[in-house]
Design a protein around this motif. Structure first.
Motif, short mmCIF file in Angstrom:
data_model
loop_
_atom_site.label_atom_id
_atom_site.label_comp_id
_atom_site.label_asym_id
_atom_site.label_seq_id
_atom_site.Cartn_x
_atom_site.Cartn_y
_atom_site.Cartn_z
N PHE A 18 0.87 -1.39 -0.16
CA PHE A 18 0.04 -0.19 0.27
C PHE A 18 1.10 0.98 0.37
O PHE A 18 0.77 2.72 0.03
N SER A 19 1.98 1.41 -0.64
CA SER A 19 2.74 2.62 -0.48
C SER A 19 2.56 2.58 -1.94
O SER A 19 1.28 2.93 -2.82
N ILE A 49 0.41 -1.54 -4.61
CA ILE A 49 1.52 0.06 -5.06
C ILE A 49 0.59 0.44 -5.53
O ILE A 49 0.80 0.35 -6.57
N SER A 50 0.76 2.22 -5.76
CA SER A 50 0.06 2.88 -6.57
C SER A 50 1.34 4.23 -6.97
O SER A 50 1.85 4.66 -6.30
N VAL A 51 1.15 4.51 -7.96
CA VAL A 51 2.67 4.81 -8.90
C VAL A 51 2.35 5.82 -9.76
O VAL A 51 1.25 6.66 -10.83
N ALA A 96 -1.38 11.81 0.07
CA ALA A 96 -1.31 10.55 -0.53
C ALA A 96 0.00 9.36 -0.16
O ALA A 96 -0.08 8.34 0.07
N VAL A 97 0.81 10.41 0.40
CA VAL A 97 1.40 9.85 1.68
C VAL A 97 1.11 8.93 2.94
O VAL A 97 0.65 10.15 3.71
N GLU A 98 2.02 7.88 3.14
CA GLU A 98 1.43 7.59 4.90
C GLU A 98 2.84 7.72 5.35
O GLU A 98 3.47 8.60 4.94
N SER A 99 2.65 7.56 6.36
CA SER A 99 4.18 8.05 7.62
C SER A 99 4.90 7.00 6.92
O SER A 99 5.39 8.02 7.30
N THR A 100 4.73 5.94 6.83
CA THR A 100 6.24 5.73 6.20
C THR A 100 6.32 5.71 4.54
O THR A 100 5.11 5.48 4.10
N SER A 101 7.32 6.25 3.98
CA SER A 101 7.25 6.15 3.08
C SER A 101 8.74 5.52 2.22
O SER A 101 10.29 6.34 3.68
#
Length: 109
Positions: A18-19, A49-51, A96-101
């Protein structure tokens, strides 16, 4: 974008499910064959993963079909902006970015 690099980036083991990946580029894809495009999509979809692609005005005003297909297939987006407007995407990226990237960079080819 170098498709071989893109394929390796999406299948990288440090990415979590889910990145969200953002690809910033000022060029059209160079070596994105149907096989490589399929591998990028398959790898991204297998991990949800969404690009997303952020293209600047130096892409000649034409959105590369490879970018569109990869983004659409992975629930991502293609953003086309003037290079002076790129900093206005902060809110969009933050949502769009979650806490872990993980940030990947790649030098010019």
């Amino acid at each position: 974008i170098n498709a071989e690099y893109g394929e390796a980036m999406v299948s990288h083991t440090e990415l979590e499910e889910f990145s969200t990946i953002f690809v910033f580029t000022d060029a059209n894809s160079k070596d994105c064959t149907e096989y490589r495009r399929s591998m990028i999509i398959e790898s991204a979809k297998s991990m949800s993963i969404s690009v997303n692609f952020i293209l600047t005005d130096t892409c000649d005003g034409v959105v590369d079909g490879n970018y569109t297909e990869i983004a659409e297939s992975t629930n991502g987006n293609v953003y086309y902006v003037n290079s002076s407007e790129i900093f206005n995407l902060g809110d969009t990226i933050q949502q769009a970015v979650e806490s872990t990237s993980t940030l990947y960079t790649h030098g010019a080819d």
